[in-house]
Design a protein around this motif. Structure first.
Motif, PDB file in Angstrom:
ATOM      1  N   UNK A 180      -5.546  -3.509   5.510  1.00 34.52           N
ATOM      2  CA  UNK A 180      -5.027  -4.056   6.668  1.00 34.52           C
ATOM      3  C   UNK A 180      -4.631  -2.844   7.227  1.00 34.52           C
ATOM      4  N   UNK A 181      -4.021  -1.348   7.246  1.00 34.12           N
ATOM      5  CA  UNK A 181      -4.089  -0.374   7.933  1.00 34.12           C
ATOM      6  C   UNK A 181      -4.989   0.118   8.317  1.00 34.12           C
ATOM      7  N   UNK A 182      -6.024   0.501   7.962  1.00 30.68           N
ATOM      8  CA  UNK A 182      -7.224   1.209   8.703  1.00 30.68           C
ATOM      9  C   UNK A 182      -7.340   0.446   9.771  1.00 30.68           C
ATOM     10  N   UNK A 183      -7.720  -0.981   9.814  1.00 24.84           N
ATOM     11  CA  UNK A 183      -8.120  -1.913  10.568  1.00 24.84           C
ATOM     12  C   UNK A 183      -6.756  -1.926  11.871  1.00 24.84           C
ATOM     13  N   UNK A 199       1.757  -8.972  17.271  1.00 28.00           N
ATOM     14  CA  UNK A 199       3.490  -7.888  16.767  1.00 28.00           C
ATOM     15  C   UNK A 199       2.900  -6.141  16.692  1.00 28.00           C
ATOM     16  N   UNK A 200       2.075  -6.106  16.681  1.00 26.45           N
ATOM     17  CA  UNK A 200       1.545  -5.109  17.352  1.00 26.45           C
ATOM     18  C   UNK A 200       1.910  -4.245  16.366  1.00 26.45           C
ATOM     19  N   UNK A 201       1.497  -4.916  14.974  1.00 22.90           N
ATOM     20  CA  UNK A 201       2.105  -4.001  13.715  1.00 22.90           C
ATOM     21  C   UNK A 201       1.089  -3.170  12.951  1.00 22.90           C
ATOM     22  N   UNK A 202       1.356  -1.793  12.550  1.00 23.27           N
ATOM     23  CA  UNK A 202       0.097  -1.186  11.835  1.00 23.27           C
ATOM     24  C   UNK A 202       1.222  -1.627  10.651  1.00 23.27           C
ATOM     25  N   UNK A 203       0.314  -2.337   9.514  1.00 24.33           N
ATOM     26  CA  UNK A 203       1.040  -2.610   8.588  1.00 24.33           C
ATOM     27  C   UNK A 203       1.150  -0.973   7.010  1.00 24.33           C
ATOM     28  N   UNK A 204       1.775  -0.502   6.451  1.00 22.50           N
ATOM     29  CA  UNK A 204       2.132  -0.059   5.436  1.00 22.50           C
ATOM     30  C   UNK A 204       1.217   0.039   4.304  1.00 22.50           C
ATOM     31  N   UNK A 205       0.527   0.437   3.876  1.00 21.93           N
ATOM     32  CA  UNK A 205      -0.560   0.426   2.350  1.00 21.93           C
ATOM     33  C   UNK A 205      -0.414   1.033   1.172  1.00 21.93           C
ATOM     34  N   UNK A 206      -0.822   1.222  -0.112  1.00 21.10           N
ATOM     35  CA  UNK A 206      -0.608   1.794  -0.761  1.00 21.10           C
ATOM     36  C   UNK A 206      -2.002   2.639  -0.975  1.00 21.10           C
ATOM     37  N   UNK A 207      -1.734   3.981  -1.014  1.00 19.01           N
ATOM     38  CA  UNK A 207      -3.071   4.390  -0.810  1.00 19.01           C
ATOM     39  C   UNK A 207      -3.830   4.591  -2.621  1.00 19.01           C
TER      40      UNK A 207
END
Length: 219
Positions: A22-25, A178-186
């Motif tokens: 989701x972060x890449x997207x 929301x123009x929101x870039x989520x954080x994700x687990x690496x």
């Protein structure tokens, strides 16, 4: 949202990015960042033969259209089908500029081999949903052509997959509005990501800032 405004529609290709990460997207489709790696370059090379806009080719009872633009006002997505294969069949629908009736089958080209997850299937399903809306037809089957195994794989277009596409697109719009870039687990998957040089430093910087603040508060 005005569905007639092409700029307000999300890219259909983003479904696969979203399934991968989701972060890449969000980095690609919200922040408009992109870096090429070996996989993206190879993928672009593979698509060159398919991406010949609206070239129609007749082969016996088949009509083949390359790089066909598609969109869905219901889903609010737009994109391009690598190839759409129309097969002459009395149970099908009429196609403008061609005699007879045809069934419709989207074909997507991929550089690798079939994935363990269903991201390819969902992207193809979304293409089928766009075509069904545009042509007022029903599509039961699509195909994936994988360059690594050198043959096409038949993909059933199911209601379950259509439901999953609707849920994913709704979640994409949730972040996009929301123009929101989520954080994700690496994880190990980060190594194959074309945006790791952009994404990981940002994540690490955010973590270090948080650690610094937490440390100062606790002093």
């Amino acid at each position: 949202m005005d569905v007639d405004d092409e700029d307000s529609l999300l890219m259909l290709s983003g479904i696969q990015h979203f399934q991968f990460c989701r972060r890449q997207w969000a980095l690609i489709h919200i922040e408009q960042q992109w870096e090429e790696n070996v996989k993206t370059v190879e993928g672009q090379h593979l698509h060159r033969n398919a991406d010949k806009p609206l070239i129609r080719e007749k082969r016996g009872n088949k009509l083949i259209v390359r790089a066909m633009p598609v969109k869905s006002n219901e889903l609010k997505i737009t994109g391009v089908c690598d190839v759409v294969e129309f097969i002459q069949d009395n149970s099908g629908v009429e196609i403008e500029g061609s005699e007879g009736k045809y069934t419709t089958h989207p074909i997507e080209y991929k550089r690798g081999k079939p994935k363990k997850n269903n991201s390819d299937i969902l992207q193809l399903t979304a293409q089928a949903m766009c075509l069904e809306e545009m042509l007022l037809c029903e599509i039961n089957t699509g195909y994936m052509f994988y360059n690594e195994i050198k043959h096409r794989v038949e993909v059933p277009i199911t209601e379950d997959h259509k439901t999953e596409v609707r849920l994913i697109v709704a979640e994409m719009y949730h972040y996009y509005k929301r123009k929101h870039t989520p954080k994700v687990k690496t994880g190990a998957f980060c190594k194959s990501c074309s945006l790791q040089n952009i994404c990981l430093p940002k994540l690490m910087n955010k973590r270090s800032v948080k650690s610094y603040i937490d440390r100062r508060i606790n002093e």
